[in-house]
Write an enzyme that holds these catalytic residues in place. Structure first.
Site, PDB file in Angstrom:
ATOM      1  N   SER A 101      17.030 -31.506 -57.083  1.00  0.00           N
ATOM      2  CA  SER A 101      16.012 -31.716 -56.057  1.00  0.00           C
ATOM      3  C   SER A 101      14.679 -31.963 -56.734  1.00  0.00           C
ATOM      4  CB  SER A 101      15.919 -30.470 -55.160  1.00  0.00           C
ATOM      5  OG  SER A 101      14.759 -30.488 -54.367  1.00  0.00           O
ATOM      6  N   TYR A 149      14.313 -21.407 -53.414  1.00  0.00           N
ATOM      7  CA  TYR A 149      15.063 -22.649 -53.596  1.00  0.00           C
ATOM      8  C   TYR A 149      14.666 -23.317 -54.908  1.00  0.00           C
ATOM      9  CZ  TYR A 149      16.861 -27.354 -52.589  1.00  0.00           C
ATOM     10  OH  TYR A 149      17.518 -28.556 -52.630  1.00  0.00           O
TER      11      TYR A 149
END
Length: 219
Positions: free
Chosen positions: A120, A133
């Site tokens: 990501s 995250y």
């Protein structure tokens, strides 16, 4: 025909990757509910059930490509992030990846295989409220670097997509209390094409990292 296992194939990027690999690979579709018409062999598994992974992978005879696309995100400030959120996030985004790869390494080594880790933008830079995250994605990046160094006969590619038009992104935008603007995001098929490009790159090359941003995005 070569064989690929794609986790997170239930939707979004994982389903798009499975679709694009189907013409050249026998694809094992990792996910709890596989979309109707997605070509491949359903592989229903709870990746958090780590003790079951050995048994669940027993029927996979050989493996050329392993794509880790399953993941979870829960936004929130560090002061409000619970221990359970940290555990849930790392268990799926990192620990399940490490354990599934460990189990499948002999099969990957035998085929000079390729491991793709869908990371990501948060694995390169973390914004406020993305702490748990982002930390998991930094850990995933470190895992990929270590795997690449330890397994010279296996190609290991980290893919860092920006915002992508998926159900996960809808949840993210809801948590951010922002508008959902798919025209500003990457398409899952675009990320899948980047993965296919890495997999089909000539054998003398090792695509270690692929960073993709929506056109016009800054940073």
């Amino acid at each position: 025909m070569k064989t690929a296992l794609v986790t997170g194939a239930s939707s979004g990027i994982g389903a798009a990757i499975a679709q694009v690999l189907a013409s050249t690979h026998e694809v094992w579709l990792g996910g709890r509910k596989i979309p109707e018409g997605l070509p491949g062999r359903p592989w229903p598994v709870d990746l958090r059930d780590l003790d079951a992974l050995e048994e669940k992978t027993a029927d996979i005879p050989e493996l050329d490509v392993l794509v880790h696309s399953a993941g979870v995100v829960q936004l929130g400030s560090l002061s409000q992030t619970s221990v359970q959120t940290w555990r849930d996030t790392f268990e799926l985004n990192v620990i399940a990846v490490a354990e599934l790869t460990r189990i499948l390494l002999p099969r990957l080594r035998a085929r000079n295989g390729h491991v793709i880790l869908i990371n990501s933008g948060a694995g390169l830079r973390v914004n406020p409220n993305w702490g748990s995250y982002g930390a998991s994605k930094y850990a995933l990046r470190a895992y990929a670097d270590a795997l690449r160094a330890e397994e010279p006969d296996i190609r290991v590619t980290s893919v860092f997509p920006g915002r992508t038009d998926t159900q996960m992104q809808r949840g993210v935008r809801a948590a951010e209390q922002g508008d959902y603007e798919p025209e500003k995001y990457l398409k899952p098929d675009t990320v899948a094409q980047a993965v296919l490009n890495a997999i089909t790159m000539p054998a003398d090359a090792h695509p270690t990292e692929v960073v993709i941003r929506p056109r016009g995005a800054v940073g």
